[in-house]
Design an enzyme around this catalytic site. Sequence first.
Site, PDB file in Angstrom:
ATOM      1  N   ASP A 186      46.439  38.518  45.011  1.00  0.00           N
ATOM      2  CA  ASP A 186      46.003  39.872  44.685  1.00  0.00           C
ATOM      3  C   ASP A 186      44.545  39.840  44.257  1.00  0.00           C
ATOM      4  O   ASP A 186      44.175  39.063  43.372  1.00  0.00           O
ATOM      5  CB  ASP A 186      46.883  40.431  43.567  1.00  0.00           C
ATOM      6  CG  ASP A 186      46.772  41.938  43.463  1.00  0.00           C
ATOM      7  OD1 ASP A 186      46.500  42.585  44.489  1.00  0.00           O
ATOM      8  OD2 ASP A 186      46.963  42.466  42.360  1.00  0.00           O
ATOM      9  N   TYR A 207      40.752  42.141  43.459  1.00  0.00           N
ATOM     10  CA  TYR A 207      40.252  43.045  42.413  1.00  0.00           C
ATOM     11  C   TYR A 207      38.915  43.574  42.935  1.00  0.00           C
ATOM     12  O   TYR A 207      37.883  43.369  42.331  1.00  0.00           O
ATOM     13  CB  TYR A 207      40.087  42.186  41.150  1.00  0.00           C
ATOM     14  CG  TYR A 207      39.789  42.823  39.841  1.00  0.00           C
ATOM     15  CD1 TYR A 207      40.632  43.767  39.281  1.00  0.00           C
ATOM     16  CD2 TYR A 207      38.664  42.434  39.103  1.00  0.00           C
ATOM     17  CE1 TYR A 207      40.370  44.308  38.028  1.00  0.00           C
ATOM     18  CE2 TYR A 207      38.398  42.959  37.854  1.00  0.00           C
ATOM     19  CZ  TYR A 207      39.264  43.895  37.315  1.00  0.00           C
ATOM     20  OH  TYR A 207      39.006  44.413  36.067  1.00  0.00           O
ATOM     21  N   HIS A 237      37.293  50.516  40.267  1.00  0.00           N
ATOM     22  CA  HIS A 237      38.460  50.108  39.467  1.00  0.00           C
ATOM     23  C   HIS A 237      38.054  49.082  38.413  1.00  0.00           C
ATOM     24  O   HIS A 237      38.421  49.206  37.230  1.00  0.00           O
ATOM     25  CB  HIS A 237      39.543  49.524  40.382  1.00  0.00           C
ATOM     26  CG  HIS A 237      40.686  48.902  39.650  1.00  0.00           C
ATOM     27  ND1 HIS A 237      41.599  49.636  38.934  1.00  0.00           N
ATOM     28  CD2 HIS A 237      41.062  47.601  39.509  1.00  0.00           C
ATOM     29  CE1 HIS A 237      42.499  48.815  38.384  1.00  0.00           C
ATOM     30  NE2 HIS A 237      42.196  47.579  38.725  1.00  0.00           N
ATOM     31  N   ARG A 253      36.992  46.480  27.623  1.00  0.00           N
ATOM     32  CA  ARG A 253      35.974  45.552  27.137  1.00  0.00           C
ATOM     33  C   ARG A 253      34.770  46.345  26.645  1.00  0.00           C
ATOM     34  O   ARG A 253      34.840  46.967  25.588  1.00  0.00           O
ATOM     35  CB  ARG A 253      35.625  44.536  28.239  1.00  0.00           C
ATOM     36  CG  ARG A 253      36.778  43.527  28.443  1.00  0.00           C
ATOM     37  CD  ARG A 253      36.446  42.486  29.508  1.00  0.00           C
ATOM     38  NE  ARG A 253      36.355  43.045  30.839  1.00  0.00           N
ATOM     39  CZ  ARG A 253      37.358  43.106  31.720  1.00  0.00           C
ATOM     40  NH1 ARG A 253      38.541  42.628  31.402  1.00  0.00           N
ATOM     41  NH2 ARG A 253      37.193  43.637  32.895  1.00  0.00           N
ATOM     42  N   GLU A 293      49.737  50.185  41.269  1.00  0.00           N
ATOM     43  CA  GLU A 293      48.400  49.877  41.782  1.00  0.00           C
ATOM     44  C   GLU A 293      48.421  50.148  43.272  1.00  0.00           C
ATOM     45  O   GLU A 293      49.165  49.514  44.020  1.00  0.00           O
ATOM     46  CB  GLU A 293      47.995  48.424  41.483  1.00  0.00           C
ATOM     47  CG  GLU A 293      47.738  48.202  40.005  1.00  0.00           C
ATOM     48  CD  GLU A 293      46.979  46.921  39.690  1.00  0.00           C
ATOM     49  OE1 GLU A 293      47.002  45.981  40.515  1.00  0.00           O
ATOM     50  OE2 GLU A 293      46.352  46.871  38.614  1.00  0.00           O
ATOM     51  N   GLU A 318      47.212  49.759  46.767  1.00  0.00           N
ATOM     52  CA  GLU A 318      46.457  48.706  47.455  1.00  0.00           C
ATOM     53  C   GLU A 318      46.766  48.707  48.948  1.00  0.00           C
ATOM     54  O   GLU A 318      47.730  49.320  49.408  1.00  0.00           O
ATOM     55  CB  GLU A 318      46.825  47.322  46.893  1.00  0.00           C
ATOM     56  CG  GLU A 318      46.602  47.189  45.395  1.00  0.00           C
ATOM     57  CD  GLU A 318      46.590  45.744  44.923  1.00  0.00           C
ATOM     58  OE1 GLU A 318      46.293  44.849  45.749  1.00  0.00           O
ATOM     59  OE2 GLU A 318      46.866  45.509  43.735  1.00  0.00           O
ATOM     60  N   TYR A 365      47.699  37.993  29.082  1.00  0.00           N
ATOM     61  CA  TYR A 365      46.779  37.579  30.151  1.00  0.00           C
ATOM     62  C   TYR A 365      45.670  36.628  29.718  1.00  0.00           C
ATOM     63  O   TYR A 365      44.991  36.053  30.596  1.00  0.00           O
ATOM     64  CB  TYR A 365      46.187  38.802  30.860  1.00  0.00           C
ATOM     65  CG  TYR A 365      44.902  39.349  30.285  1.00  0.00           C
ATOM     66  CD1 TYR A 365      44.903  40.083  29.113  1.00  0.00           C
ATOM     67  CD2 TYR A 365      43.687  39.129  30.933  1.00  0.00           C
ATOM     68  CE1 TYR A 365      43.729  40.589  28.602  1.00  0.00           C
ATOM     69  CE2 TYR A 365      42.509  39.628  30.427  1.00  0.00           C
ATOM     70  CZ  TYR A 365      42.533  40.361  29.259  1.00  0.00           C
ATOM     71  OH  TYR A 365      41.366  40.840  28.764  1.00  0.00           O
ATOM     72  N   LYS A 421      53.061  41.287  36.376  1.00  0.00           N
ATOM     73  CA  LYS A 421      52.947  41.588  37.802  1.00  0.00           C
ATOM     74  C   LYS A 421      54.069  40.953  38.617  1.00  0.00           C
ATOM     75  O   LYS A 421      54.138  41.167  39.824  1.00  0.00           O
ATOM     76  CB  LYS A 421      51.626  41.018  38.340  1.00  0.00           C
ATOM     77  CG  LYS A 421      50.379  41.501  37.626  1.00  0.00           C
ATOM     78  CD  LYS A 421      49.961  42.868  38.109  1.00  0.00           C
ATOM     79  CE  LYS A 421      48.530  43.167  37.707  1.00  0.00           C
ATOM     80  NZ  LYS A 421      48.011  44.305  38.479  1.00  0.00           N
ATOM     81  N   THR A 445      43.357  47.214  43.464  1.00  0.00           N
ATOM     82  CA  THR A 445      43.538  48.652  43.290  1.00  0.00           C
ATOM     83  C   THR A 445      42.368  49.401  43.922  1.00  0.00           C
ATOM     84  O   THR A 445      41.209  49.074  43.684  1.00  0.00           O
ATOM     85  CB  THR A 445      43.625  48.990  41.791  1.00  0.00           C
ATOM     86  OG1 THR A 445      44.645  48.178  41.225  1.00  0.00           O
ATOM     87  CG2 THR A 445      43.952  50.457  41.581  1.00  0.00           C
TER      88      THR A 445
END
Lengths: 422, 422
Positions: B131, B133, B138, B147, B204, B206, B249, B258, B354
């Site tokens: 997967d 990113y 996103h 963050r 998500e 995708e 995570y 996931k 995503t």
Amino acid sequence: MTRLNKTHDPARTSWVTSANKADTDFPIQNLPYGVFSISDGPRRIGVAIGDRILDLTALEEAGKLTPGGAEKVFADGVLNPLMALAQDVWSSTRAAIADLLDADTGDRSLPLVAQAEATLHLPIFVRSFTDFYASREHATNVGTMFRDPDNALMPNWLHIPIGYNGRASTVVASGTPIHRPNGQLKRPDDAAPRFAPCQKLDIELELGAIVGTGNVMGRPVTAAQAYDNIFGYVLLNDWSARDIQVWEYQPLGPFQSKAFASTISPWVVTREALEPFRTPAPDRIKPLLPYLQEDTPNNFDIHMEVSLAPEGKSATTICKTNYKHMYYSSAVQLVHHASSGCAMETGDILGSGTISGPTKDSFGSMLELSWNGRDPIEVDGGTRTFLEDRDTITITGWCEGAYRIGFGNCEGRILPAVDFGG
Amino acid sequence: MTRLNKTHDPARTSWVTSANKADTDFPIQNLPYGVFSISDGPRRIGVAIGDRILDLTALEEAGKLTPGGAEKVFADGVLNPLMALAQDVWSSTRAAIADLLDADTGDRSLPLVAQAEATLHLPIFVRSFTDFYASREHATNVGTMFRDPDNALMPNWLHIPIGYNGRASTVVASGTPIHRPNGQLKRPDDAAPRFAPCQKLDIELELGAIVGTGNVMGRPVTAAQAYDNIFGYVLLNDWSARDIQVWEYQPLGPFQSKAFASTISPWVVTREALEPFRTPAPDRIKPLLPYLQEDTPNNFDIHMEVSLAPEGKSATTICKTNYKHMYYSSAVQLVHHASSGCAMETGDILGSGTISGPTKDSFGSMLELSWNGRDPIEVDGGTRTFLEDRDTITITGWCEGAYRIGFGNCEGRILPAVDFGG
């Protein structure tokens, strides 16, 4: 609580006399499974006994071994059909093989092959490969080096068996040469990354638990079930590119830094063979949530060593450690893995995570042994911080009691990086 | 640079008249592959045409279709044997099927099945699931929420197609119900985690690229090769447990958050069918390293929508977006994936990541649509921040030009969490 039976009897000997030597990895109490071939012939299933291999494919063809009454269990050149059978069949098959090899009751006409004449292959089709991070000492060392010495363990670490999905397609058998990987490297002061061969190529000393019995998606597994769902164990070297890892891993974890290769030992030592060596997990620093609590000792007392041999030089032992130090057993890892509803499948490997003990000579990676390059490691003819081209790494492991249960060698040699421009 | 041929001719029509309607997902220019069964019969390979399925397994048995001269390509109830053939065979097979279905040249005696009477299954054996990113929008949204809004993108993001290994064992076909996962949850003020059903269950949106042609371990793939190594594409919903994710995570990435399920659409739209809709990637904010540079437009203009239907209520479209926004194409993702020497294999899925566009109504997750719960989403009969039990999510996607290339539906309904105590 161990579950011992006649296959664990230390007084038992084999008519294969090399199996009765005190220093063999493969006495009649071990009987690990592997896949071998002779002179480019087809892949066959075998059991290691002393310095020989008992040819189970031939036994099945001759009608002398029929695990659980199933057909063609040993016909496909891979252990998955056996692993997909129920654990009582694994147990009865082990007992039958032990009887065939027994010095008193055995059949001396059985087909044996010399290990020295056989080529050993990847024993299983690796369905998925998950890598954990279950040594408190390793996680503390890494956290100390890269994050905060005063808060080296992440807040989640004492509650969750932290793990990530690895790459199944590059799990290879012992002896397969490993090309130094290419990847994106960026030192803190570099303005931009470059694409180049890894400069911090490392090992990770691990034990791999191989799932035999899976679970249906959505249905969790208890700790008692999980222990029995594991078919066996192999030594595992999860080769790691530390410089690729440090640049790529935020925020989704290691990816290409681990994807290029993981080496496993060729003999799958069954969980049942390890029964006499069960030990409890270390004391819990914080209580685990109920779903992760074990009622039985699910660790194992397995001594493990790593040696490094530069090209043309002798091997030097650079690490001596023990699997019993691991904070999370493979059974607890499997429980956590399935707890979300994730389906575990026959042929999954659960890597223990790097096995580091409490003393400096027991650290399971060169990152820790050299403290990220600060403290060079003495080897024959020089020193190392990380691996150089043409170095050979060999992992060995064994249980020692009334007899020795060995894993054989997990070995790999580093080749130079492939020229990506080609 | 697109590579068009007679199979892309917009003037072409089929003797299957439902394939000639302007709003069909499956005109003769599409011809996606799937796996179906009728009344609990065996799994068969088919191609969608209008509201029918052409039974390729029957065609092969009758000797009317022999991809590349190979045997039993459509006999195993899974597309992997076809995908493992060379891409020129994929192309000639597509051309042959189009000829058989052509209004002028076709064979009107061919075996058709009504889609309404067929059960569609997972079309491929998923070897590995990775997967990515790859949407800048996103990644920026997530970085802003969790963050630092001023440094929302990680420093590596503009240089690397960031990705992680997902779980292949729980990739399921559209229509499979999804149990709300259990997992460890800990809010910032909680003293300790608890094990409970996920409270922030998300989607998500995708696109999944399916690898047909792999590479040998240690041998990298160029961008030009990578595009041709992809057999086709599916819609993908990578169900995500945000509260499990945020606690687990660090530092190794998403794991059980996931692992419980990823849903794909049942029809694999071939890369060749998407040729007329190729678009270039967005302008590069920083130049990519040479190994990641593309000479051709490897994105696609695919409109995508997500709808949410509470139990017994109407579906509301909650997202409209387009795959063309993705910063990294699947070809570039594949190049990066193999760049370390990682072996890619037939049946690997590469999730795009995503797909979020620049506007709020184009965000591909409820995390972003509700801004982590701050802004409830209007649905029929109420609002949502995350998914509730018995909600149904449906993803659709299509290319629109002289004809429409549709993907069918990617749908899943949420069932309550399984009681782990049982």
